[in-house]
Design a protein around this motif. Structure first.
Motif, mmCIF file in Angstrom:
data_model
loop_
_atom_site.group_PDB
_atom_site.id
_atom_site.type_symbol
_atom_site.label_atom_id
_atom_site.label_comp_id
_atom_site.label_asym_id
_atom_site.label_seq_id
_atom_site.Cartn_x
_atom_site.Cartn_y
_atom_site.Cartn_z
ATOM 1 N N LEU A 183 -8.454 4.760 -10.106
ATOM 2 C CA LEU A 183 -7.660 4.343 -10.343
ATOM 3 C C LEU A 183 -8.919 3.098 -9.710
ATOM 4 O O LEU A 183 -9.652 2.978 -8.456
ATOM 5 N N GLU A 184 -8.591 1.475 -10.529
ATOM 6 C CA GLU A 184 -9.152 0.676 -10.307
ATOM 7 C C GLU A 184 -8.364 -0.590 -9.986
ATOM 8 O O GLU A 184 -7.263 -0.204 -10.221
ATOM 9 N N PRO A 185 -8.442 -2.182 -9.066
ATOM 10 C CA PRO A 185 -7.428 -3.071 -8.741
ATOM 11 C C PRO A 185 -6.570 -3.749 -10.091
ATOM 12 O O PRO A 185 -7.479 -3.851 -11.167
ATOM 13 N N ARG A 186 -5.637 -2.939 -9.835
ATOM 14 C CA ARG A 186 -4.471 -3.356 -11.697
ATOM 15 C C ARG A 186 -4.575 -2.944 -12.592
ATOM 16 O O ARG A 186 -4.119 -4.225 -13.308
ATOM 17 N N ASN A 187 -5.381 -1.892 -12.322
ATOM 18 C CA ASN A 187 -5.382 -1.504 -13.805
ATOM 19 C C ASN A 187 -4.043 -0.603 -14.307
ATOM 20 O O ASN A 187 -3.775 -0.683 -13.520
ATOM 21 N N SER A 188 -3.516 0.210 -14.982
ATOM 22 C CA SER A 188 -2.408 0.051 -15.978
ATOM 23 C C SER A 188 -2.380 1.715 -15.199
ATOM 24 O O SER A 188 -1.220 1.975 -14.470
ATOM 25 N N GLU A 189 -3.589 2.379 -14.677
ATOM 26 C CA GLU A 189 -3.342 3.579 -14.469
ATOM 27 C C GLU A 189 -2.578 3.408 -12.849
ATOM 28 O O GLU A 189 -1.855 4.552 -12.205
ATOM 29 N N THR A 190 -3.685 2.367 -11.568
ATOM 30 C CA THR A 190 -3.095 2.597 -10.466
ATOM 31 C C THR A 190 -2.099 1.764 -10.733
ATOM 32 O O THR A 190 -1.070 1.863 -9.922
ATOM 33 N N GLN A 191 -1.326 1.269 -11.808
ATOM 34 C CA GLN A 191 -0.039 0.494 -11.276
ATOM 35 C C GLN A 191 1.141 1.952 -11.583
ATOM 36 O O GLN A 191 2.068 2.089 -11.347
ATOM 37 N N THR A 192 0.675 2.908 -13.291
ATOM 38 C CA THR A 192 1.542 4.317 -12.932
ATOM 39 C C THR A 192 1.776 4.879 -11.865
ATOM 40 O O THR A 192 2.736 5.277 -11.173
ATOM 41 N N ILE A 193 0.464 4.964 -10.913
ATOM 42 C CA ILE A 193 0.889 6.033 -9.725
ATOM 43 C C ILE A 193 1.728 5.080 -8.880
ATOM 44 O O ILE A 193 2.564 5.591 -8.159
ATOM 45 N N CYS A 194 1.509 3.808 -8.517
ATOM 46 C CA CYS A 194 2.339 2.784 -7.761
ATOM 47 C C CYS A 194 3.507 3.634 -7.733
ATOM 48 O O CYS A 194 3.944 3.317 -6.695
ATOM 49 N N GLU A 195 4.267 3.364 -9.044
ATOM 50 C CA GLU A 195 6.035 3.276 -9.468
ATOM 51 C C GLU A 195 5.559 4.466 -9.103
ATOM 52 O O GLU A 195 7.139 4.943 -8.219
ATOM 53 N N ARG A 196 5.142 5.642 -9.776
ATOM 54 C CA ARG A 196 5.615 7.078 -9.309
ATOM 55 C C ARG A 196 6.058 7.049 -7.699
ATOM 56 O O ARG A 196 6.481 7.719 -7.029
ATOM 57 N N ILE A 197 4.535 7.205 -6.591
ATOM 58 C CA ILE A 197 4.516 7.382 -5.636
ATOM 59 C C ILE A 197 5.938 7.108 -5.027
ATOM 60 O O ILE A 197 6.634 7.316 -3.570
ATOM 61 N N GLN A 198 6.471 5.481 -5.453
ATOM 62 C CA GLN A 198 7.831 4.616 -4.509
ATOM 63 C C GLN A 198 8.999 5.128 -5.405
ATOM 64 O O GLN A 198 9.847 4.559 -4.909
ATOM 65 N N SER A 199 8.504 5.516 -5.761
ATOM 66 C CA SER A 199 10.208 5.915 -6.678
ATOM 67 C C SER A 199 10.617 6.571 -6.128
ATOM 68 O O SER A 199 10.664 8.062 -6.095
#
Length: 535
Positions: free
Chosen positions: A290-306
């Motif tokens: 997980l690094e700032p603004r990479n696709s994995e971070t974005q995907t995880i953030c979407e899942r966490i708050q879905s």
């Protein structure tokens, strides 16, 4: 499981008509819920159980009420009332070797309902072994052999294949041990395939099934096991990633070397359960997955708050809070791993905290949550990265937002201040609201006295304190009895020592009084069970 003198609300009446006697039934329920017969729940990890832990259980068995005990075990494990499953597995093992035939039969019949995965089954077998130590007889009688065989035979074949390859052994037992000792005769071809794989290995399975005309179910299981074997012997990162993505393989099915690859972790992330993901956030940030603004971070953030993901995983707000504070800390508990928390992950976790309130099922009782602000609330809840002030605010919000009738108080040295909390307030705002009072000495009877003086009928008092050495102007139990008399309510009291590691407020034989030492998700379940008269 009440004697004939009980009331409908699970109270056991004593000779004076008091509903608050701590009966053997109540002690059994406490044991099944959190592993102790006394009125103290502690967040510390449980050890092994023995006969000494289960006096009430033994008494009920001696009274010939073993079948009722087994029903109680099933109820606690199936309805999610048990905070820890170990006590139920121990109790079931004890019932399974009781002298009364009906009790033994009921226990073995309940095995597949109580032991829902291999880890539970291994633990049950180990408890049986420990209970038999010192005796001259073994544990593998006909009844246990049949019960274990039924456990394997009644599983869905694909689920069984996944289970034996993700949880291979626990407690010194393996699937190979159990199938051999139970003399299991597979009930159908697909189970026979899994059994052969476990006991004989992949090479023998290949030889036996290579030229056979296999059914659709057998072919499906065979293909799955082939993938599991292929990934175990693969050093090709691309191949491993492809197999993970195509067959939804889990972390436990991979080699340690595979888990050194960022790309493998990224593949695992796509199907990783939310509970597991929350625990791995620090590790994944530390490993630069997980690094700032990479696709994995974005995907995880979407899942966490879905909302749909949170709802499906039944994530509790307190679970999110623990993950948030631990991630914010930027360091693992052993101090080995360190990371720079990512702002977008922190924002996603905070958003998820508020959304996950939808997963809290109301208890439907009149509650009073009182926060002791007499000492500094800046210390940390043992075993967590959560400050006691934030923990108290979170508990307050959980009850205030999900229960229709909840009073919130802050108290300190003769002062009790009602707090107005709106549903729009953030965790930080709630924390600030609770700590406005000046500090002083602690008197945990004040909230109960306030309720009596203001004519408030309360079903459950929840008192959160950071001070294990409080000053008492009167006994909290005596104050509770006065409130019961004044209001006519069957009031209960939970004293939660946020920094405590094992004290109790008073020696009491009052079934409506409970001490909590520390704070975790289990503590909230225990409070819920007490409120609903399940313990």
């Amino acid at each position: 499981m009440e004697p004939s003198g009980s009331t409908a609300s699970n109270h056991t009446l004593n000779s004076t008509g008091s509903p608050w006697e701590v009966s053997d039934e109540a002690r059994l329920r406490r044991f099944l819920c959190y592993g102790s017969e006394i009125d103290v729940y502690t967040t510390r990890k449980e050890g092994r159980f023995s006969m000494e832990n289960a006096g009430a259980l033994l008494s009920l068995l001696q009274e010939g009420r073993g079948v009722e005990v087994v029903e109680e075990i099933k109820k606690f494990t199936q309805d999610g009332q048990a905070v820890r499953l170990g006590p139920s597995l121990f109790a079931l093992a004890l019932c399974s070797q009781h002298s009364e035939l009906k009790t033994r039969q009921a226990a073995f019949k309940a095995l597949k309902e109580v032991c829902r995965d291999p880890a539970h089954l291994f633990s049950f077998i180990q408890y049986k072994k420990e209970l038999k130590e010192g005796m001259k007889c073994g544990i593998w009688g006909r009844a246990l052999r049949k019960a274990v065989s039924d456990w394997y035979n009644e599983q869905d074949a694909m689920s069984l294949a996944a289970a034996v390859t993700t949880c291979k052994q626990r407690e010194g037992w393996s699937h190979q041990d159990l199938l051999r000792l139970a003399h299991t005769k597979p009930s159908r071809d697909a189970v026979a395939l899994v059994s052969k794989y476990v006991t004989k290995g992949w090479k023998e399975v290949q030889a036996a099934y290579a030229d056979k005309e296999n059914s659709e179910e057998v072919a499906k299981v065979l293909a799955y096991l082939q993938v599991v074997e292929k990934v175990k012997h693969s050093c090709d990162e691309t191949e491993v990633i492809t197999l993970i993505e195509e067959h939804k393989l889990e972390r436990e099915q991979l080699l340690t070397d595979h888990l050194k690859s960022k790309q493998v972790w990224k593949a695992l992330l796509k199907e990783m359960p939310l509970h597991s993901m929350l625990k791995m956030l620090g590790k994944m940030t530390s490993s630069k997955i997980l690094e700032p603004r990479n696709s994995e971070t974005q995907t995880i953030c979407e899942r966490i708050q879905s909302e749909s993901v949170l709802k499906k995983a039944k994530i509790h707000p307190f679970t999110i809070l623990l993950a948030l504070e631990n991630y914010k800390r930027g360091q693992g508990y052993q101090g080995k791993k360190k990371w720079e928390p990512d702002d977008s992950v922190l924002q996603a976790l905070e958003s998820a905290f508020y959304k996950s309130f939808m997963n809290v099922e109301p208890v439907g009782k009149r509650l009073l949550v009182a926060v002791d602000v007499s000492t500094s609330l800046s210390s940390v809840v043992p075993g967590t990265a959560v400050s006691t002030a934030v923990a108290a605010a979170a508990v307050t919000m959980i009850f205030a937002r999900t229960e229709v009738d909840t009073h919130v108080l802050a108290f300190s040295e003769g002062t009790v201040a009602p707090c107005s909390l709106s549903a729009q307030m953030t965790l930080a705002e709630t924390t600030a609201e609770l700590v406005k009072l000046p500090t002083g000495s602690t008197d945990c009877t004040l909230p109960i006295t306030w309720a009596v003086e203001n004519g408030k009928s309360v079903d459950v008092f929840i008192i959160l304190t950071n001070n294990p050495c409080w000053t008492l102007t009167a006994s909290p139990v005596e104050s509770l009895k006065k409130h019961r008399e004044a209001s006519g309510a069957a009031s209960k009291l939970v004293m939660c020592g946020l920094t405590s590691t094992g004290h109790t407020i008073a020696d009491t034989e009052d079934r409506g009084v409970l001490s909590v030492c520390g704070l975790d998700l289990g503590a909230l379940s225990v409070i819920r069970n007490l409120a609903q008269e399940l313990i």
